[in-house]
Scaffold this active site. Structure first.
Site: not given
Length: 349
Positions: A143-144
């Site tokens: 997700c990052y």
């Protein structure tokens, strides 16, 4: 000063949120957990999620579609769909940027599939970019990854002043739902959808100026968020401890200083937080004692699209860039548990 000039986003045509809920409830029918699932799904803050699957596949009926039948599709079958659909969705987002101008570098982030030649090469060829364009492919960071992609673009523009970087994120999370009867994986699957985003980065220019990066790998957290390649797609584990660990980390003076750069919370008027789920956003709001409206952009993305892994933060930034924010913080959380981000502001240059 590195600047995001424009951001465009895209989702597939099929909204499968209602179909998934019905499918999940059938898995739990007759159990005590059925009512719990229904209550938690209602509280998720998600109203729509989009998928590259066909309508027939996404009906999720017994014996029909990608998730029906006695044998779930293998990883190879899912990767074949990724190879076909991921470039299409990425190009749909890029098209929203309009005239790209002379692109010198291409940075692509995607963690929901693998194909070789890489999706970066596929995108470059279909766009007709020069065959000597410099490319970077960021994979499996979760997700990052959008933060990593944007910071990579920042490094490029700071070392090559005439650079014009095209950053793309594309995720097909719905390819990896698992045919399971337990409430935990069903609830986790209820968070994720497909989406793509594209941004043009230059130095200088008008737009969202990218400031210093933020990184923090939380101690003793290696098993809180994991993602492994299985025989039937990628198997993700998301511990219920994650929100509490985020609250604790943001209360740590050292981490807090790293995120805020020594400033106070009220020095920032914009917050771009990865919409990984309602509990994640609630944790950040609590950890920084933010106002109830501070994360409106993130909650809107969660409501309309769910969690699209690396593309989610780009969708949030796309909303904020319209408002020309004064000073802000972008944060995302992913495998580890790790926190990545950057500070940003508005540039009229």
């Amino acid at each position: 000063m590195t600047v995001i000039n424009r951001i465009a986003t895209a989702v597939p045509d099929l909204d499968f949120e209602a179909d998934y809920r019905r499918w999940a409830m059938r898995r739990l029918e007759g159990t005590r957990e059925a009512r719990l699932y229904e209550r938690m799904a209602d509280r998720s803050g998600i109203e729509h999620r989009w998928s590259v699957l066909t309508e027939e596949d996404a009906r999720l009926e017994e014996g029909e579609g990608l998730y029906g039948g006695a044998q779930p599709p293998g990883t190879a079958e899912r990767m074949a769909i990724y190879a076909e659909e991921a470039p299409k969705l990425a190009l749909k987002a890029i098209e929203g940027l309009g005239d790209l101008g002379p692109v010198t570098h291409l940075v692509v982030a995607s963690c929901t599939g693998f194909v070789a030649p890489g999706i970066d090469q596929i995108i470059a060829r279909r766009l007709g970019l020069a065959d000597d364009i410099e490319r970077v492919l960021i994979g499996f960071m979760g997700c990052y990854a959008a933060v990593t992609a944007l910071r990579t673009a920042r490094h490029i523009t700071r070392s090559q002043k005439d650079a014009r970087v095209l950053v793309v994120t594309v995720e097909l999370s719905t390819l990896h739902h698992q045919e399971q009867m337990d409430i935990e994986p069903l609830l986790m699957g209820a968070q994720f959808g497909d989406g793509a985003a594209a941004a043009l980065i230059s130095n200088p220019g008008e737009g969202l100026a990218l400031g210093e990066g933020i990184s923090a790998a939380l101690p003793d957290s290696e098993e809180l968020i994991t993602w492994h390649i299985g025989d039937t797609g990628f198997n993700m584990r998301l511990s219920g401890e994650v929100p509490g660990r985020i609250v604790a980390a943001l209360g740590d003076p050292a981490v807090r200083k790293r995120v805020l750069g020594g400033a106070e919370v009220d020095a920032f008027d914009a917050w771009a937080v990865h919409a990984g789920g309602r509990s994640i956003l609630d944790a950040v709001e609590k950890g920084f004692s933010l106002s109830p409206i501070a994360l409106d952009a993130s909650r809107a993305v969660l409501r309309n699209c769910g969690n699209m892994s690396s593309s989610t933060l780009m969708f949030v930034l796309a909303r904020l860039i319209r408002e020309k924010p004064g000073k802000g913080v972008a944060l995302a959380f992913g495998p580890g548990l790790a926190m990545e981000g950057f500070r940003f502001g508005w540039s009229d240059a």
